[in-house]
Scaffold this motif. Sequence first.
Motif, PDB file in Angstrom:
ATOM      1  N   ALA A 233     -11.003   3.488 125.110  1.00 36.63           N
ATOM      2  CA  ALA A 233     -10.651   2.860 126.115  1.00 36.63           C
ATOM      3  C   ALA A 233     -10.738   4.225 127.130  1.00 36.63           C
ATOM      4  O   ALA A 233     -10.666   4.672 127.684  1.00 36.63           O
ATOM      5  N   SER A 234     -10.545   5.706 126.191  1.00 38.71           N
ATOM      6  CA  SER A 234      -9.960   6.946 126.921  1.00 38.71           C
ATOM      7  C   SER A 234     -11.890   7.522 127.382  1.00 38.71           C
ATOM      8  O   SER A 234     -11.571   7.526 128.862  1.00 38.71           O
ATOM      9  N   GLY A 235     -12.483   6.951 126.333  1.00 37.64           N
ATOM     10  CA  GLY A 235     -14.095   6.797 127.313  1.00 37.64           C
ATOM     11  C   GLY A 235     -14.079   6.251 127.988  1.00 37.64           C
ATOM     12  O   GLY A 235     -15.163   6.961 129.238  1.00 37.64           O
ATOM     13  N   PHE A 236     -14.224   4.549 128.295  1.00 37.23           N
ATOM     14  CA  PHE A 236     -14.438   3.620 129.352  1.00 37.23           C
ATOM     15  C   PHE A 236     -13.314   4.386 130.774  1.00 37.23           C
ATOM     16  O   PHE A 236     -14.288   4.686 132.312  1.00 37.23           O
ATOM     17  N   ILE A 237     -12.333   4.902 130.338  1.00 36.27           N
ATOM     18  CA  ILE A 237     -11.542   5.672 131.494  1.00 36.27           C
ATOM     19  C   ILE A 237     -12.209   6.588 132.423  1.00 36.27           C
ATOM     20  O   ILE A 237     -12.932   7.270 133.710  1.00 36.27           O
ATOM     21  N   ARG A 238     -12.724   8.125 131.384  1.00 34.89           N
ATOM     22  CA  ARG A 238     -13.393   9.131 131.877  1.00 34.89           C
ATOM     23  C   ARG A 238     -14.548   8.117 132.662  1.00 34.89           C
ATOM     24  O   ARG A 238     -15.273   9.016 133.632  1.00 34.89           O
ATOM     25  N   PHE A 242     -15.259   9.434 136.554  1.00 35.96           N
ATOM     26  CA  PHE A 242     -16.793   9.903 136.799  1.00 35.96           C
ATOM     27  C   PHE A 242     -17.571   9.203 137.686  1.00 35.96           C
ATOM     28  O   PHE A 242     -17.935  10.256 139.247  1.00 35.96           O
ATOM     29  N   LEU A 243     -17.342   8.247 138.239  1.00 36.74           N
ATOM     30  CA  LEU A 243     -17.571   7.170 139.549  1.00 36.74           C
ATOM     31  C   LEU A 243     -16.595   7.453 140.816  1.00 36.74           C
ATOM     32  O   LEU A 243     -17.152   7.990 142.038  1.00 36.74           O
TER      33      LEU A 243
END
Length: 615
Positions: A233-238, A242-243
């Motif tokens: 989950a942390s990677g997707f929120i990052r 970024f967007l």
Amino acid sequence: MPEAPKNTLQNSTPYTVAEKNKKALQFIEDVTKNADDVQKHVLAEILSRNAGVEYLQRHGLNSHTDRETFKKVMPVITYDDLQPDVTRIANGDTSPILCSQPISEFLTSSGTSGGERKLMPTIKEELERRSLLYSLLMPVMSQFVPGLENGKGMYFLFIKSEAKTPGGLVARPVLTSYYKSTHFMERPYDPYTNYTSPNETILCQDSYQSMYSQMLCGLCQNKEVLRVGAVFASGFIRAIRFLEKHWAVLCNDIRSGTLNSQITDPSVRDAVSKILKSDPELAGFIEAECSKDSWQGIITRLWPNTKYVDVIVTGTMSQYIPTLDYYSNGLPLVCTMYASSECYFGVNLQPLSKPSEVSYTLIPTMAYFEFLPVQRNDGGVNNNTISVPKSLNEKEQEELVDLVDVKLGQEYELVVTTYAGLYRYRVGDVLRVAGFKNNAPQFNFICRKNVVLSIDADKTDEVELQTAVKNAVSHLMPFDATLTEYTSYADTSSIPGHYVLYWELTLKGSTPIPPSVFEDCCLSVEESLNSVYRQGRTSDKSIGPLEIKIVEPGTFDKLMDYAISLGASINQYKTPRCVKFAPIIELLNSRVMSSYLSPKCPKWAPGHKQWINMN
């Protein structure tokens, strides 16, 4: 023994997709019905293949392959027990120590020993087993969300740095190993592994270029995207953050059809050029959405056909659920599988269940599984700690039960015997039996044993935190200040998240402590933490600077009063070394007098310290 579904169909028509799905589901049906026979076969196969290895001979197994002798003779072990053998292999000993097949590489675990990543030996054929588990995920998912073969998945996947052991074996994380393998790179066309990110963007070493190019490709194909995700989950929120930062330049690229000059990797530029075409209308649409005040539901606004978000939100990742719900407008959060560096374990057969109810069915062909019963110590606000002895006496070893003998509602620590040379190895995960699929149990993931702090892949335990704090407090000695009490908190309200330490001090000296000293304390804590944490801070940028908050004198007495008001025993109360309960965090924050951030990243380099010194 049930045959695993073959993943070899080159041209997938709706008929062949349906056929493949049917085969995969039948395989799950067969192995869960015959779970005990399959497990018996797996153990016998592992032991007969490896009968001559040094480790099994050392313990006197004498080529026996039955469960009874195996359990009587072989000890239940932790990584510390295995480390001398691992070190020999890492240093170049190619004799069959743990496994009759050559060790092909080491998989670096996110768990650590002595501050360094654990090294899990693996063999080439394990890639087949991992690929098998991946091949089961979409047939299961397609039962609940039909039509996924008609679009693409937008997954943010990344490789991490790797190192070589003194003996020349590669040491790298399991996903980096998988993404670099021919199983992933040369996978036959399959509508279920049809991603918006070209392989070249996933395999790019530069994390900024990799994220930028994957996001750009995902935006260019926004109408084709049916599912989005990352590993954690942390990677997707990052990726979403970024967007938020870079949408304007991404839109420029889409408007002009030209890739930003900051992307310098030639293979990435070449792969993206095949997808990126000038599209002023799409650029205008993305600009309009991203420049709105609220980013609530941004996923469904930019990728309107998305059916679900595929990320791990169990264990410590559950702290990210509110943020994911905000960005996705409440799309289902799907955890598809349960795996680790040691072994891939199982799949979620009810993928649309709520995150709090996710359970994984262990696939009996993956390894031989045993379970050590664990007890929970109820400590009021101390976040119910799990009691598992570090080393087991004979009686405790006898308490281990087989896969089909676990009891509903009971919690266990997972113990595995793998094809790659782990025998009765304690993984460190605590699981609760939630139900059964035929004769195979389904487990809720409860926690990683002993972990108090985690933001991303990092896992910091209480002993390590205590040592780091002790090292840092030495900076206060010249000012005649001592640490009265402390606790910690994993703050994920900003991305990347960061560790927060609450310190209550006793000041005997009259000289004020300058802010730079507290900043040195922050850095000292970070320098003392394990290599996974330091890599997250320094290389992956997945963890923010550590923060120390100085609280008023008497704060921890207030914390104890609060715990006692909730029913904690005054005689048994211990200050929790990590807090998660919102009212406690509010209490601590209300008494903060000053706060300080680490001024720079801690030192980190790929590989183990001793290898770097040897080179």
